[in-house]
Design an enzyme around this catalytic site. Structure first.
Site, short mmCIF file in Angstrom:
data_model
loop_
_atom_site.label_atom_id
_atom_site.label_comp_id
_atom_site.label_asym_id
_atom_site.label_seq_id
_atom_site.Cartn_x
_atom_site.Cartn_y
_atom_site.Cartn_z
N SER A 145 -5.76 -2.90 2.55
CA SER A 145 -5.53 -4.21 1.92
C SER A 145 -4.08 -4.48 1.56
O SER A 145 -3.30 -3.56 1.30
CB SER A 145 -6.38 -4.33 0.66
OG SER A 145 -7.70 -4.62 1.05
N ASP A 171 -12.44 -6.56 1.65
CA ASP A 171 -11.51 -7.33 0.81
C ASP A 171 -10.81 -8.53 1.49
O ASP A 171 -10.34 -8.40 2.62
CB ASP A 171 -10.35 -6.44 0.33
CG ASP A 171 -10.79 -5.09 -0.17
OD1 ASP A 171 -11.99 -4.82 -0.22
OD2 ASP A 171 -9.90 -4.30 -0.50
C1 FRU Z 1 -11.18 -1.99 -1.88
C2 FRU Z 1 -10.57 -1.03 -0.88
C3 FRU Z 1 -9.06 -1.04 -0.99
C4 FRU Z 1 -8.63 -0.60 0.37
C5 FRU Z 1 -9.67 -1.23 1.27
C6 FRU Z 1 -10.02 -0.42 2.48
O1 FRU Z 1 -12.43 -2.47 -1.54
O2 FRU Z 1 -11.08 0.27 -1.08
O3 FRU Z 1 -8.55 -0.28 -2.03
O4 FRU Z 1 -7.35 -1.03 0.69
O5 FRU Z 1 -10.82 -1.41 0.47
O6 FRU Z 1 -10.81 -1.14 3.37
#
Ligand code: FRU
Length: 488
Positions: A96, A36
């Site tokens: 994230s 992300d």
């Molecule tokens: C989305 C996610 C988020 C999380 C992150 C972990 O792709 O699953 O919800 O914060 O990736 O890397």
């Protein structure tokens, strides 16, 4: 600086990846893995972008935040990793989050700290809690008050409580955070604070109620063209409508917001990207007032397919300008890209039948607008454009005019992803003409359909020598082609 962050910074410093091994305009991790986009923001006159980062391999691992900055949203300069999992409360990952600027001009990061906690009976629970850090655009210090939002102020499960998106309105800070509710599906919670350290639950912005997938991830909430917009990345989507994809999707909920931000009334929803690779997007407001979105141009489902020998994996989409017109979402590449267009080649109103190539129309780093119209009094059955083509390789977009369906197919792109290489979606609207703006940047295709009414994105790891483009019509049609090389 913690030993973990120092290690990550030292490691990424030593790695070398040549420019030719990367896309020109699409951000890729400095080394290793990214997912992300995080902390997409403007700080001291420059765009900053952080990303979920595992420098040590091309697979997901303990999450750090990578960091880069840009003046034009297209050419990114790497900065040292910003966060590492180095505190008890984020020992299992800095997940994230987002960024904003404090009253006194510091860069504020808000993220999810992940920590595995062992119970008395020996079982483990992985808690997700919200944390903050402040910095100067280069170095960030985690707050002594972390975690600032915990399970104490949480209606749903502490195991799925993540991805805060922060903003300020007047003297009040707000954050939307994704959470799993007691029915097993997602909700977006709104929190309020006056000092960034103490937060209060202010309400629920919207919830799935098991209608739109299960857990919702990565919320973003803003107003645009007089509408309230909530963007979510739901998991386990199973909508009957073929406009949506099963599994992980990105959905834009459009409605109205009155008074306090938690009073969002959803009126409609639509898919954000109908291609094969787009997830967990985040937006910012540019200094000139544009709402700009960037997403992870990758699907979780295919994220284990890493091309051999590749030193980075995962990339960002091109940043897109968002608008709402007649209640519908429109997305187009940021206008900064126009300045990178070189060597125009143009064809107007040419008669097309069968398979053809056009002189000067080829390349893997380009911006091309193709407009297809039926020949007077005639209907063509289908129109196909093949990209990144040579020998057995190609990626195609095929428009079935009778069914009004568009198929993106990368089955022959050179990396087999099993079921995830082809997708057919309905084309919205009544117009006779089909207009495709196609952006290629070495390892990707992004198709902006009918002035941004729909977007289809996909990564393609086809050898770079495959740079042919051909057109194929079943029947006869009229075609305009306008093509530019993109130069970084
Ligand atoms: C989305 C996610 C988020 C999380 C992150 C972990 O792709 O699953 O919800 O914060 O990736 O890397």
């Amino acid at each position: 600086m913690s030993a973990e962050l120092e290690k990550a910074r030292g490691y990424e410093e030593k790695q070398e990846i040549s420019k030719e091994e990367r896309p020109v305009f699409h951000m890729t991790p400095r080394i290793g893995w990214c997912n992300d986009p995080n902390g997409f923001s403007v700080y001291q006159g420059e765009y900053h972008l952080f990303y979920q980062y595992h420098p040590y391999s091309t697979q997901w691992g303990p999450m750090h935040w990578g960091h880069c900055r840009s003046r034009d949203l297209l050419r990114w300069e790497y900065l040292p990793a910003a966060l590492a999992p180095d505190e008890d409360y984020d020992r299992d990952g800095c997940f994230s989050g987002s960024a904003a600027v404090t009253e006194d001009g510091r860069h504020l990061l808000m993220y999810t700290g992940v920590q595995k906690v062992y119970q008395e009976d020996g079982s483990a629970q992985t808690l997700q809690r919200q944390c903050v850090a402040v910095g100067d655009g280069l170095n960030y210090v985690k707050s002594a008050a972390n975690p600032v939002i915990t399970e104490d102020q949480l209606p749903g499960s502490p195991l799925d409580f993540r991805d805060p998106k922060i903003w300020k309105d007047g003297n009040t800070w707000y954050a939307v955070v994704a959470n799993r509710t007691s029915d097993g599906s997602g909700a977006i919670l709104l929190y309020k604070s006056t000092d960034i350290q103490h937060w209060m639950l202010a309400g629920t912005v919207d919830r799935s109620a098991n209608q739109i997938g299960k857990m919702w991830e990565c919320p973003d909430f803003f107003t645009l063209d007089g509408q309230g917009v909530l963007v979510i990345s739901p998991q386990e989507v199973k909508l009957e409508d073929r406009a949506y994809r099963e599994g992980n999707e990105v959905i834009c909920l459009i409605g109205s917001v009155t008074g306090e931000a938690s009073s969002f009334v959803r009126r409609s929803m639509e898919p954000v990207d109908q291609g094969l690779d787009f997830y967990a997007p985040q937006t910012l407001e540019s200094p000139d007032g544009r709402r700009i979105m960037i997403g992870w141009m990758q699907a979780w489902e295919t994220s284990k397919f890493v091309p051999e020998g590749q030193k980075w994996f995962g990339m960002m989409s091109l940043p897109r300008e968002l608008r709402i017109r007649d209640g519908k979402l429109f997305q187009n590449p940021v206008r900064e890209l126009d300045a990178c267009r070189k060597n125009p080649v143009e064809y107007r109103n040419i008669h097309m039948t069968g398979t053809q190539t056009l002189s000067g129309i080829k390349g893997r780093i380009l911006d091309m607008i193709v407009t297809v119209r039926p020949e007077e009094g005639e209907k063509y059955r289908s129109f196909t454009v093949r990209l990144a083509q040579s020998g057995r390789y190609y990626t195609s977009l095929c428009y079935d005019q009778e069914r009004r369906e568009l198929t993106l197919d990368r089955t022959h792109a050179g990396l087999d992803h099993g079921m995830m290489d082809r997708r057919t979606v309905p084309v919205t609207g009544e117009q006779e003409e089909l207009k495709l703006r196609l952006i290629l940047d070495r390892f990707s295709v992004e198709a902006f359909v009918n002035d941004g009414r729909q977007v289809l994105s996909a990564v393609i790891y086809t050898p770079q020598e495959a740079d042919g483009i051909s057109f194929d019509v079943d029947g006869a049609c009229r075609l305009d082609v306008e093509k530019y090389d993109l130069e970084g």
